[in-house]
Design a protein around this motif. Structure first.
Motif, PDB file in Angstrom:
ATOM      1  N   SER A   2       0.774  -1.045  -0.016  1.00  0.00           N
ATOM      2  CA  SER A   2       0.083  -0.155  -0.006  1.00  0.00           C
ATOM      3  C   SER A   2       0.839   1.287   0.145  1.00  0.00           C
ATOM      4  O   SER A   2       1.971   1.414   0.293  1.00  0.00           O
ATOM      5  N   MET A   3      -0.029   2.330  -0.495  1.00  0.00           N
ATOM      6  CA  MET A   3       1.049   3.746  -0.610  1.00  0.00           C
ATOM      7  C   MET A   3       1.491   4.023   1.097  1.00  0.00           C
ATOM      8  O   MET A   3       2.517   4.445   1.151  1.00  0.00           O
ATOM      9  N   HIS A   4       0.725   3.724   2.055  1.00  0.00           N
ATOM     10  CA  HIS A   4       1.118   3.983   3.189  1.00  0.00           C
ATOM     11  C   HIS A   4       2.366   3.354   3.939  1.00  0.00           C
ATOM     12  O   HIS A   4       3.067   3.926   4.283  1.00  0.00           O
ATOM     13  N   THR A   5       2.197   2.059   3.590  1.00  0.00           N
ATOM     14  CA  THR A   5       3.368   1.152   3.673  1.00  0.00           C
ATOM     15  C   THR A   5       4.879   1.731   3.092  1.00  0.00           C
ATOM     16  O   THR A   5       5.720   1.864   3.768  1.00  0.00           O
ATOM     17  N   TYR A   7       5.154   4.603   1.787  1.00  0.00           N
ATOM     18  CA  TYR A   7       5.738   6.005   2.628  1.00  0.00           C
ATOM     19  C   TYR A   7       6.469   5.686   3.820  1.00  0.00           C
ATOM     20  O   TYR A   7       7.493   6.493   3.915  1.00  0.00           O
ATOM     21  N   ASN A   8       5.861   4.712   4.571  1.00  0.00           N
ATOM     22  CA  ASN A   8       6.736   4.530   5.851  1.00  0.00           C
ATOM     23  C   ASN A   8       8.068   3.871   5.608  1.00  0.00           C
ATOM     24  O   ASN A   8       8.821   4.240   6.210  1.00  0.00           O
ATOM     25  N   THR A  11      10.340   6.762   4.216  1.00  0.00           N
ATOM     26  CA  THR A  11      10.639   7.790   5.244  1.00  0.00           C
ATOM     27  C   THR A  11      11.404   7.379   6.519  1.00  0.00           C
ATOM     28  O   THR A  11      11.797   8.014   7.287  1.00  0.00           O
ATOM     29  N   LYS A 174       0.142  11.526  -3.663  1.00  0.00           N
ATOM     30  CA  LYS A 174       0.978  10.382  -3.171  1.00  0.00           C
ATOM     31  C   LYS A 174       2.220   9.828  -3.810  1.00  0.00           C
ATOM     32  O   LYS A 174       3.309   9.492  -3.345  1.00  0.00           O
ATOM     33  N   ILE A 178       6.024  10.298  -2.925  1.00  0.00           N
ATOM     34  CA  ILE A 178       7.108   9.196  -2.703  1.00  0.00           C
ATOM     35  C   ILE A 178       8.476   9.373  -3.726  1.00  0.00           C
ATOM     36  O   ILE A 178       9.611   9.019  -3.269  1.00  0.00           O
TER      37      ILE A 178
END
Length: 222
Positions: A2-5, A7-8, A11, A174, A178
Motif C-alpha cells: 500500500s501507499m501508506h506502507t 511511505y513509511n 521515510t 501520493k 514518494i
C-alpha cells in the motif's frame, strides 16, 4: 504494498540508509583523499597554513572576488544562485523541518517561507538546465562531459521537480511525494561517489592551493 506502507518505508529505513551512506561515504572519501595527497606529496601538510586556507575559502565563496568569477559573470551568478538554493530549500523548507523535528532529528529550527522555497526550487531546476546547455555548447566543458554528467544533473533536479509538482498538487500527490523522497535519498546516497562530492573535494583543493600560493609563493590564488 500500500501507499501508506511504502511511505513509511521511504521515510523510515530508506531515509536512515541514505543518511548512513552519505555520512560514511563522505568520511571515507575524506580519509582516502587525505591519504592520497600525503602519498603523492609527503610535505603537503607541512606547509598548510590555516590563515591562507581560510582566506582562500572566503575569497572563492564571495561572488566576483576571484578573477575567474569576474571573467564569467553569468556563470558566476547561476552557480551561486544554484548552490544557495540547492542547500537552503531542502534544509529550511517548513515541511522538511517539521518532518525532522517530529521523527528523524527531533529538533526544530528556522524555516523559509513557502513562497521563497518555491522560488528556490524553480531556480535549481532552471540552473540545472543552464548547466546542461553550458556543457553542450562550451568547448572546454563539453570536452570533459559524458552521459554520466547529464544523468547526474537529472538526478539533482528530480527531487526539486517532484517536490514542486507535489506542492502544487500537479499529478497524483501520493505518487509525487514518494518519488520526491526516493529521488532525494538516491541523490544524497550518490554524493560521495560522484562529482557531487566536490562539496568535500573543493574545500580540500582550495585549502591546498591557498596554502601553496599564499604561504609558499606569496601570491594570491584568486
Amino acid at each position: 504494498m500500500s501507499m501508506h506502507t511504502l511511505y513509511n518505508l521511504v521515510t523510515g529505513p530508506l531515509a536512515w540508509a541514505a543518511f548512513a551512506i552519505f555520512i560514511g561515504g563522505m568520511l571515507a572519501k575524506f580519509i582516502y583523499l587525505t591519504y592520497l595527497a600525503k602519498k603523492k606529496d609527503p610535505t603537503v601538510f607541512a606547509y598548510l597554513s590555516t590563515k591562507h586556507v581560510i582566506r582562500s575559502w572566503f575569497m572563492w565563496s564571495v561572488p566576483f572576488v576571484a578573477k575567474n568569477w569576474r571573467l564569467r559573470p553569468l556563470f558566476t551568478v547561476v552557480t551561486f544562485a544554484f548552490h544557495i538554493s540547492l542547500l537552503a530549500a531542502p534544509i529550511f523548507l517548513m515541511a522538511h523541518v517539521m518532518m525532522w523535528s517530529e521523527g528523524v532529528l527531533g529538533i526544530s529550527f528556522w524555516t523559509l517561507p513557502d513562497q521563497v522555497a518555491d522560488w528556490m526550487t524553480v531556480i535549481v531546476i532552471v540552473c540545472c538546465v543552464y548547466f546542461a546547455v553550458h556543457r553542450m555548447i562550451v568547448p572546454e566543458a563539453n570536452y570533459v562531459t559524458d552521459i554520466k554528467d547529464f544523468l547526474m544533473l537529472i538526478l539533482v533536479a528530480l527531487p526539486f521537480i517532484t517536490g514542486f509538482l507535489a506542492y502544487h498538487q500537479i499529478g497524483d500527490y501520493k505518487v509525487m511525494i514518494i518519488l520526491h523522497i526516493v529521488s532525494g535519498e538516491v541523490w544524497l546516497a550518490m554524493i560521495p561517489f560522484t562529482w557531487l562530492g566536490h562539496m568535500i573535494l573543493g574545500p580540500m583543493v582550495r585549502g591546498y592551493m591557498g596554502s601553496e600560493f599564499g604561504a609558499v609563493r606569496h601570491v594570491k590564488d584568486w
